[in-house]
Write an enzyme that holds these catalytic residues in place. Structure first.
Site, PDB file in Angstrom:
ATOM      1  N   TYR A  82       0.850  -1.198   0.000  1.00  0.00           N
ATOM      2  CA  TYR A  82       0.000   0.000   0.000  1.00  0.00           C
ATOM      3  C   TYR A  82       0.881   1.241   0.000  1.00  0.00           C
ATOM      4  O   TYR A  82       2.082   1.162  -0.175  1.00  0.00           O
ATOM      5  CB  TYR A  82      -0.974  -0.009   1.184  1.00  0.00           C
ATOM      6  N   ARG A 140      11.759  -1.390   5.061  1.00  0.00           N
ATOM      7  CA  ARG A 140      10.742  -2.314   5.601  1.00  0.00           C
ATOM      8  C   ARG A 140      10.016  -2.965   4.435  1.00  0.00           C
ATOM      9  O   ARG A 140       9.490  -2.280   3.542  1.00  0.00           O
ATOM     10  CB  ARG A 140       9.765  -1.550   6.487  1.00  0.00           C
ATOM     11  N   ARG A 200       3.895  -3.804  19.783  1.00  0.00           N
ATOM     12  CA  ARG A 200       2.871  -3.653  20.810  1.00  0.00           C
ATOM     13  C   ARG A 200       3.391  -4.071  22.188  1.00  0.00           C
ATOM     14  O   ARG A 200       2.940  -3.569  23.210  1.00  0.00           O
ATOM     15  CB  ARG A 200       1.628  -4.452  20.413  1.00  0.00           C
ATOM     16  N   CYS A 222      -4.403   0.292  20.808  1.00  0.00           N
ATOM     17  CA  CYS A 222      -3.393   0.785  19.860  1.00  0.00           C
ATOM     18  C   CYS A 222      -4.017   0.988  18.481  1.00  0.00           C
ATOM     19  O   CYS A 222      -4.631   2.029  18.218  1.00  0.00           O
ATOM     20  CB  CYS A 222      -2.172  -0.135  19.857  1.00  0.00           C
ATOM     21  N   CYS A 253      -3.638   1.841  25.617  1.00  0.00           N
ATOM     22  CA  CYS A 253      -3.394   0.407  25.764  1.00  0.00           C
ATOM     23  C   CYS A 253      -4.170  -0.124  26.961  1.00  0.00           C
ATOM     24  O   CYS A 253      -4.188   0.528  28.009  1.00  0.00           O
ATOM     25  CB  CYS A 253      -1.894   0.191  25.974  1.00  0.00           C
ATOM     26  N   GLN A 312     -14.986 -10.543  34.628  1.00  0.00           N
ATOM     27  CA  GLN A 312     -15.483 -11.025  33.335  1.00  0.00           C
ATOM     28  C   GLN A 312     -14.368 -11.446  32.367  1.00  0.00           C
ATOM     29  O   GLN A 312     -14.626 -12.138  31.387  1.00  0.00           O
ATOM     30  CB  GLN A 312     -16.328  -9.950  32.670  1.00  0.00           C
TER      31      GLN A 312
HETATM   32  C1  LIG Z   1      -0.956   1.490  16.610  1.00  0.00           C
HETATM   33  C2  LIG Z   1      -0.093   0.949  15.511  1.00  0.00           C
HETATM   34  C3  LIG Z   1       0.373   1.803  14.523  1.00  0.00           C
HETATM   35  C4  LIG Z   1       1.214   1.329  13.512  1.00  0.00           C
HETATM   36  N1  LIG Z   1       1.754   2.222  12.632  1.00  0.00           N
HETATM   37  C5  LIG Z   1       2.683   1.802  11.741  1.00  0.00           C
HETATM   38  C6  LIG Z   1       3.392   2.735  10.938  1.00  0.00           C
HETATM   39  O1  LIG Z   1       3.250   3.959  11.080  1.00  0.00           O
HETATM   40  N2  LIG Z   1       4.258   2.235  10.015  1.00  0.00           N
HETATM   41  C7  LIG Z   1       4.468   0.894   9.851  1.00  0.00           C
HETATM   42  O2  LIG Z   1       5.250   0.500   8.997  1.00  0.00           O
HETATM   43  N3  LIG Z   1       3.842  -0.002  10.655  1.00  0.00           N
HETATM   44  C8  LIG Z   1       2.985   0.415  11.594  1.00  0.00           C
HETATM   45  N4  LIG Z   1       2.398  -0.492  12.448  1.00  0.00           N
HETATM   46  C9  LIG Z   1       2.805  -1.917  12.394  1.00  0.00           C
HETATM   47  C10 LIG Z   1       3.930  -2.194  13.419  1.00  0.00           C
HETATM   48  O3  LIG Z   1       5.115  -1.559  13.061  1.00  0.00           O
HETATM   49  C11 LIG Z   1       4.200  -3.685  13.544  1.00  0.00           C
HETATM   50  O4  LIG Z   1       4.629  -4.156  12.302  1.00  0.00           O
HETATM   51  C12 LIG Z   1       2.994  -4.478  14.007  1.00  0.00           C
HETATM   52  O5  LIG Z   1       2.430  -3.883  15.147  1.00  0.00           O
HETATM   53  C13 LIG Z   1       3.333  -5.924  14.324  1.00  0.00           C
HETATM   54  O6  LIG Z   1       4.342  -5.974  15.292  1.00  0.00           O
HETATM   55  P1  LIG Z   1       4.032  -6.349  16.848  1.00  0.00           P
HETATM   56  O7  LIG Z   1       3.333  -7.655  16.848  1.00  0.00           O
HETATM   57  O8  LIG Z   1       5.378  -6.403  17.490  1.00  0.00           O
HETATM   58  O9  LIG Z   1       3.175  -5.264  17.396  1.00  0.00           O
HETATM   59  C14 LIG Z   1       1.548  -0.041  13.453  1.00  0.00           C
HETATM   60  C15 LIG Z   1       1.047  -0.903  14.431  1.00  0.00           C
HETATM   61  C16 LIG Z   1       0.257  -0.427  15.465  1.00  0.00           C
HETATM   62  C17 LIG Z   1      -0.205  -1.367  16.541  1.00  0.00           C
END
Ligand SMILES: Cc1cc2nc3c(=O)[nH]c(=O)nc-3n(C[C@H](O)[C@H](O)[C@H](O)COP(=O)(O)O)c2cc1C
Length: 652
Positions: free
Chosen positions: A172, A221, A320, A350, A362, A420
């Site tokens: 995207y 990335r 997260r 989040c 969170c 709950q």
């Molecule tokens: C609230 C939130 C916002 C995110 N914003 C971005 C972002 O700006 N750019 C991006 O490449 N990934 C974004 N992601 C994806 C995270 O970088 C990450 O790949 C994803 O949360 C999975 O990793 P985790 O399981 O360690 O959280 C976002 C994820 C969350 C939860």
């Protein structure tokens, strides 16, 4: 312990103290002009202080007229540089490094915010919030955007940041769309072949190198596999990875999935496989000689160590998990694993909040994104605090109050803490929620809270204890609408009772009334997988008044949940209003016609919940301060319960 996790590593010229990375997570805590606010700086500083090796900031834009949120961080102007320098200083003060994620929403830009039509490699229908049709960029315009990326990267270096990450993942936004054969239909040098689709990114890299030199680390990335039919496969990602490294990329962060169609794999919710992208990272690592960062569901130090130890990646992003506990690295290094606030991948505070236009928070860490205003400070005057109820609200309130120096007693009328959540964690894929209670139960005891199980707070108990403050956190009970004929029959039970082990869960045929999250999860709990040959399938019908199911569920969880219901052949009747409950079924109306379902052993109600609170009025005159929090005030989500608890416990 965690030998690999805490060994240093280099990404190009950047030396990191350990292998733990905070990946980009949009918090919407930036300013409207794209600068880094004090609030956002505090967020990152807390994670640097907590011991992370590298912070990659949330996505920062390259042009003010390509926006996809109200508060997009940006590096589109030199005027933004000082705020980024402040960020770099704050992070460096704690020994961590910081990179900016450079991103352009392209087709996902919102015209209303950007002031112009979204732009894309090709005029393929937009996938953004409003599904706008983007305009195809001309070759000259592409060259201008390449320059904008390079300028943003120059600004990052000038601000004193240690590196940048170019966001090319998830099929995207602008770079991802150029890479995608779905969205890139160009016939000029920027499309057609793989080389053509890669040209935009390679041009950015070249232009950036001309501005910042060879030594400034650039990470890319990339989704290892887009996990959708026709999307990019791992094999093509391996080829791309090789080309990028030859072009001077210093590290690759490997994720998976596509925005928005395979979002469950981008921000994978509870129940999905841990370290789900590790096989992709491993495959990329086999073909490149630069560090590979793996991201996705690496949510404990143990899993992180496993990914590194088994050679699947060189670094781990823990998004997260670090959002839920900024101190995770330091606690892991000290062996204090039980003190780590666990990410339960519920996605409500989040990503669920951010996509609805809110600022990230969170359920386990209500202070996320509010580190300054929600710092835990000693109480001016220690008080005697009595907490009624040991669900998430009561536990969080007790924890914070005790940490502030109050003398806290928590009474739970059941024999077990959790309220709950004990039921919410029963359905398939939801078990991780129980981690929240396990963590809080340990923490309240460590903080010195006196926990009394099997004890209900009554006015008499209040007379005895004479608390200065009572926090009522007595939760909610299922709604049973008395105006439906037949509601009192023995065959009518609540979803709560079923999840608690009622024999209705053994029935061969049931009707569930209410297709919100609880009703759908109960259906998921009752219906057997279609490949289960050991038992005859349970016949489950879901009746829902509205025109869709689980509308109160976060998108990623909902997508998987509804997929399972289809796979398990749960029958769904929408726009159905129950008129009567029979001995063996229900009568309902749909589109003005009356219909019925017969032959059911049980009718299961999942119609929401009502607060349980007589206590607050009974004790108003006995106690100087009474607070009602969580479901006891109004039945809502765990997110609201812990947020309210966190706020009240900081006030008293
Ligand atoms: C609230 C939130 C916002 C995110 N914003 C971005 C972002 O700006 N750019 C991006 O490449 N990934 C974004 N992601 C994806 C995270 O970088 C990450 O790949 C994803 O949360 C999975 O990793 P985790 O399981 O360690 O959280 C976002 C994820 C969350 C939860």
């Amino acid at each position: 312990m965690f030998k690999h996790l805490f060994s240093p590593i280099r990404i190009g010229s950047m030396e990191l103290r350990n292998r733990i990375v905070l990946p980009p997570m949009t918090t919407s805590c930036g300013a409207m002009d794209g600068t880094v606010t004090e609030r956002l700086r505090d967020y990152y500083e807390a994670r640097a202080r907590g011991g992370v090796g590298l912070i990659i900031t949330e996505a920062a834009g390259v042009h003010p007229q390509r926006k996809y949120g109200l508060f997009p961080l940006s590096l589109d102007s030199d005027a933004q540089i000082p705020s980024w320098s402040e960020l770099a200083k704050a992070v460096h003060a704690h020994g961590a490094k910081v990179a900016a994620q450079i991103f352009d929403p392209g087709p996902e830009s919102i015209a209303m915010l950007s002031g112009r039509q979204p732009e894309a490699p090709s005029a393929v229908v937009g996938r953004g919030l409003f599904r706008e049709v983007p305009r195809e960029l001309t070759t000259g315009e592409i060259e201008a955007v390449v320059d904008e990326f390079a300028e943003a990267i120059r600004r990052a270096k000038e601000a004193g940041l240690d590196a940048v990450e170019i966001h090319a993942a998830h099929g995207y936004a602008l770079v991802g769309s150029f890479l995608s054969p779905f969205f890139n239909k160009r016939t000029d040098s920027y499309g057609g072949s793989l080389e053509g689709r890669l040209k935009f990114l390679l041009d950015i890299l070249q232009a950036a190198r001309d501005r910042v030199g060879r030594d400034f680390p650039i990470i890319v990335r990339l989704a290892g596999d887009e996990r959708r039919t026709g999307g990019r496969t791992l094999q093509e990602s391996q080829i791309i990875a090789r080309i990028l490294v030859e072009a001077g990329v210093d590290a690759l962060e490997v994720s998976g999935g596509t925005v928005p169609t395979v979002m469950w794999a981008v921000v994978a919710p509870c129940g999905t496989p841990l370290a789900l992208n590790a096989p992709f990272a491993e495959a990329i690592k086999q073909v490149v000689d630069v560090p590979v960062i793996c991201v996705g569901r690496i949510n404990t130090p143990g899993i992180a160590e496993f990914v590194l130890e088994t050679g699947k990646a060189d670094l781990v992003s823990m998004g997260r998990a670090l959002h839920a506990d900024p101190d995770l690295p330091n606690k892991a290094a000290a062996g204090r694993l039980e003190d780590i606030a666990p990410c339960v991948a519920c996605n409500t505070g989040c990503i669920g909040t951010v996509v609805q236009g809110g600022q990230a928070t969170c359920i386990v860490n209500p202070a996320a994104g509010k580190e300054r205003e929600m710092a835990i400070v000693p109480a001016a005057r220690p008080k005697r605090v009595l907490v009624a109820g040991g669900g998430p609200a009561g536990l969080e309130a007790a924890r914070v109050a005790a940490l502030r120096g109050h003398q806290v007693t928590l009474c739970e009328k059941e024999g077990k803490l959790g309220g709950q959540v004990n039921l919410a964690s029963v359905p398939p894929f939801m078990q991780e929620l129980a981690q929240l209670i396990k963590y809080l139960a340990i923490q309240v005891r460590k903080a010195g809270v006196k926990v009394e199980l099997g004890k209900e707070v009554t006015p008499e108990l209040v007379d005895e204890i004479k608390p200065d403050v009572v926090i009522v956190a007595s939760g909610a009970r299922p709604t049973v609408p008395q105006d439906i004929p037949g509601i009192d029959k023995d065959s009518v039970v609540t979803a709560h009772e079923v999840l608690a082990g009622h024999k209705a869960s053994m029935a061969r045929k049931v009707v569930i009334v209410g297709g919100g999250m609880v009703g759908c999860e109960t259906a998921d709990f009752l219906a057997l997988p279609s490949d289960n040959f050991a038992a005859a399938p349970t016949d489950v019908t879901l009746l829902e008044m509205r025109d869709d199911l689980a509308l109160d569920c976060v998108a990623e969880t909902r997508f998987l949940l509804l997929g399972r219901l289809t796979e398990k052949r749960v029958r769904v009747v929408l726009q159905a209003e129950v008129k009567e409950i029979l001995d063996d079924g229900v009568v309902f109306t749909r589109e003005g016609r009356e219909e019925s379902i017969r032959g059911a052993e049980y009718v299961i109600l999942a119609l929401g919940a009502k607060p349980v609170d007589n206590l607050s009025t009974e004790i108003r005159d006995k106690v100087p301060e009474v607070h009602v929090i969580g479901d006891a005030g109004q039945a809502r989500k765990i997110l609201d319960a812990t947020a309210e608890a966190a706020r009240v416990a900081r006030m008293i």
